[in-house]
Design a protein around this motif. Structure first.
Motif, PDB file in Angstrom:
ATOM      1  N   VAL A   1     -62.342  31.520  25.158  1.00 42.50           N
ATOM      2  CA  VAL A   1     -61.294  30.499  25.227  1.00 42.50           C
ATOM      3  C   VAL A   1     -60.749  30.226  23.824  1.00 42.50           C
ATOM      4  N   ILE A   2     -61.645  30.088  22.855  1.00 39.45           N
ATOM      5  CA  ILE A   2     -61.236  29.819  21.471  1.00 39.45           C
ATOM      6  C   ILE A   2     -60.437  31.001  20.922  1.00 39.45           C
ATOM      7  N   GLU A   3     -60.930  32.200  21.160  1.00 39.20           N
ATOM      8  CA  GLU A   3     -60.220  33.386  20.682  1.00 39.20           C
ATOM      9  C   GLU A   3     -58.832  33.479  21.299  1.00 39.20           C
ATOM     10  N   THR A   4     -58.729  33.150  22.574  1.00 40.70           N
ATOM     11  CA  THR A   4     -57.427  33.173  23.248  1.00 40.70           C
ATOM     12  C   THR A   4     -56.489  32.151  22.642  1.00 40.70           C
ATOM     13  N   PHE A   5     -57.010  30.953  22.353  1.00 36.19           N
ATOM     14  CA  PHE A   5     -56.193  29.898  21.748  1.00 36.19           C
ATOM     15  C   PHE A   5     -55.630  30.351  20.404  1.00 36.19           C
ATOM     16  N   PHE A   6     -56.489  30.902  19.538  1.00 32.13           N
ATOM     17  CA  PHE A   6     -56.017  31.326  18.222  1.00 32.13           C
ATOM     18  C   PHE A   6     -55.066  32.515  18.319  1.00 32.13           C
ATOM     19  N   ALA A   7     -55.283  33.406  19.276  1.00 37.97           N
ATOM     20  CA  ALA A   7     -54.360  34.531  19.458  1.00 37.97           C
ATOM     21  C   ALA A   7     -52.987  34.017  19.871  1.00 37.97           C
ATOM     22  N   LYS A   8     -52.970  33.029  20.776  1.00 36.90           N
ATOM     23  CA  LYS A   8     -51.695  32.461  21.219  1.00 36.90           C
ATOM     24  C   LYS A   8     -50.986  31.764  20.059  1.00 36.90           C
ATOM     25  N   MET A   9     -51.738  30.998  19.264  1.00 36.17           N
ATOM     26  CA  MET A   9     -51.136  30.317  18.120  1.00 36.17           C
ATOM     27  C   MET A   9     -50.574  31.338  17.131  1.00 36.17           C
ATOM     28  N   THR A  10     -51.299  32.406  16.918  1.00 36.19           N
ATOM     29  CA  THR A  10     -50.837  33.442  15.995  1.00 36.19           C
ATOM     30  C   THR A  10     -49.518  34.044  16.472  1.00 36.19           C
ATOM     31  N   LYS A  11     -49.450  34.371  17.765  1.00 35.15           N
ATOM     32  CA  LYS A  11     -48.232  34.981  18.310  1.00 35.15           C
ATOM     33  C   LYS A  11     -47.053  34.020  18.299  1.00 35.15           C
ATOM     34  N   GLN A  12     -47.306  32.746  18.607  1.00 31.16           N
ATOM     35  CA  GLN A  12     -46.213  31.789  18.736  1.00 31.16           C
ATOM     36  C   GLN A  12     -45.770  31.174  17.413  1.00 31.16           C
ATOM     37  N   VAL A  13     -46.675  31.065  16.466  1.00 35.38           N
ATOM     38  CA  VAL A  13     -46.355  30.290  15.262  1.00 35.38           C
ATOM     39  C   VAL A  13     -46.517  31.071  13.966  1.00 35.38           C
ATOM     40  N   LEU A  14     -47.540  31.858  13.859  1.00 36.71           N
ATOM     41  CA  LEU A  14     -47.899  32.406  12.557  1.00 36.71           C
ATOM     42  C   LEU A  14     -47.408  33.816  12.274  1.00 36.71           C
ATOM     43  N   ARG A  15     -47.130  34.568  13.307  1.00 36.77           N
ATOM     44  CA  ARG A  15     -46.716  35.956  13.106  1.00 36.77           C
ATOM     45  C   ARG A  15     -45.356  36.030  12.417  1.00 36.77           C
ATOM     46  N   HIS A  16     -45.286  36.833  11.394  1.00 35.11           N
ATOM     47  CA  HIS A  16     -44.043  37.122  10.668  1.00 35.11           C
ATOM     48  C   HIS A  16     -43.444  35.899   9.945  1.00 35.11           C
ATOM     49  N   ILE A  17     -44.257  34.936   9.603  1.00 34.32           N
ATOM     50  CA  ILE A  17     -43.709  33.805   8.857  1.00 34.32           C
ATOM     51  C   ILE A  17     -43.987  33.987   7.370  1.00 34.32           C
ATOM     52  N   ARG A  18     -43.214  33.302   6.595  1.00 35.45           N
ATOM     53  CA  ARG A  18     -43.440  33.248   5.146  1.00 35.45           C
ATOM     54  C   ARG A  18     -43.524  31.776   4.781  1.00 35.45           C
ATOM     55  N   VAL A  19     -44.551  31.438   4.047  1.00 35.52           N
ATOM     56  CA  VAL A  19     -44.709  30.061   3.600  1.00 35.52           C
ATOM     57  C   VAL A  19     -44.802  30.046   2.086  1.00 35.52           C
ATOM     58  N   LYS A  20     -44.403  28.938   1.517  1.00 30.92           N
ATOM     59  CA  LYS A  20     -44.395  28.814   0.062  1.00 30.92           C
ATOM     60  C   LYS A  20     -45.714  28.306  -0.484  1.00 30.92           C
ATOM     61  N   SER A  21     -46.541  27.696   0.421  1.00 31.03           N
ATOM     62  CA  SER A  21     -47.791  27.122  -0.065  1.00 31.03           C
ATOM     63  C   SER A  21     -48.779  26.958   1.082  1.00 31.03           C
TER      64      SER A  21
ATOM     65  N   GLU B   1     -47.711  24.065   3.262  1.00 28.50           N
ATOM     66  CA  GLU B   1     -46.722  24.364   4.294  1.00 28.50           C
ATOM     67  C   GLU B   1     -47.379  25.045   5.499  1.00 28.50           C
ATOM     68  N   LEU B   2     -48.306  25.949   5.240  1.00 29.73           N
ATOM     69  CA  LEU B   2     -49.028  26.610   6.322  1.00 29.73           C
ATOM     70  C   LEU B   2     -49.809  25.581   7.136  1.00 29.73           C
ATOM     71  N   LYS B   3     -50.497  24.701   6.445  1.00 30.98           N
ATOM     72  CA  LYS B   3     -51.257  23.642   7.115  1.00 30.98           C
ATOM     73  C   LYS B   3     -50.335  22.760   7.962  1.00 30.98           C
ATOM     74  N   GLU B   4     -49.179  22.437   7.427  1.00 35.87           N
ATOM     75  CA  GLU B   4     -48.202  21.607   8.135  1.00 35.87           C
ATOM     76  C   GLU B   4     -47.749  22.290   9.428  1.00 35.87           C
ATOM     77  N   ARG B   5     -47.480  23.586   9.359  1.00 39.78           N
ATOM     78  CA  ARG B   5     -47.039  24.315  10.557  1.00 39.78           C
ATOM     79  C   ARG B   5     -48.138  24.364  11.618  1.00 39.78           C
ATOM     80  N   ILE B   6     -49.365  24.592  11.186  1.00 45.68           N
ATOM     81  CA  ILE B   6     -50.485  24.627  12.131  1.00 45.68           C
ATOM     82  C   ILE B   6     -50.691  23.261  12.762  1.00 45.68           C
ATOM     83  N   GLU B   7     -50.645  22.212  11.956  1.00 42.28           N
ATOM     84  CA  GLU B   7     -50.830  20.857  12.486  1.00 42.28           C
ATOM     85  C   GLU B   7     -49.711  20.475  13.455  1.00 42.28           C
ATOM     86  N   LYS B   8     -48.493  20.908  13.174  1.00 43.42           N
ATOM     87  CA  LYS B   8     -47.380  20.638  14.085  1.00 43.42           C
ATOM     88  C   LYS B   8     -47.614  21.340  15.424  1.00 43.42           C
TER      89      LYS B   8
END
Length: 88
Positions: free
Chosen positions: A38-58, A61-68
């Motif tokens: 379940v945990i692995e599925t959650f992080f995979a979904k977050m990666t696909k929806q939010v983190l893949r192909h992004i660029r952050v300056k700090s 900013e990464l923490k802010e996107r994850i928290e959002k």
């Protein structure tokens, strides 16, 4: 929530739990599944929806996107329901 590790379902554990009724509520995951899935599925979904192909300056900013993302998920929670089927 507990998995079905032998320490969690031993005679000693069961005997102890009988002495402290109404203190704990144990929910065991199915023997054919793992809560880690379940945990692995959650992080995979977050990666696909939010983190893949992004660029952050700090890191901030990464923490802010994850928290959002976590806030959005928590605003509209979807309970996970265990299912099991034999695939063949």
């Amino acid at each position: 929530m507990l998995d079905n590790h032998s320490a969690h379902i031993s005679k000693e554990t069961k005997a102890y739990l009988e002495t402290v009724t109404d203190r704990f509520e144990f929910i065991f995951t199915p023997k054919h599944g793992s809560w880690l899935n379940v945990i692995e599925t959650f992080f995979a979904k977050m990666t696909k929806q939010v983190l893949r192909h992004i660029r952050v300056k700090s890191k901030a900013e990464l923490k802010e996107r994850i928290e959002k993302y976590l806030q959005e998920v928590n605003e509209n929670p979807i309970p996970f329901r265990w299912t099991y089927g034999i695939q063949g």
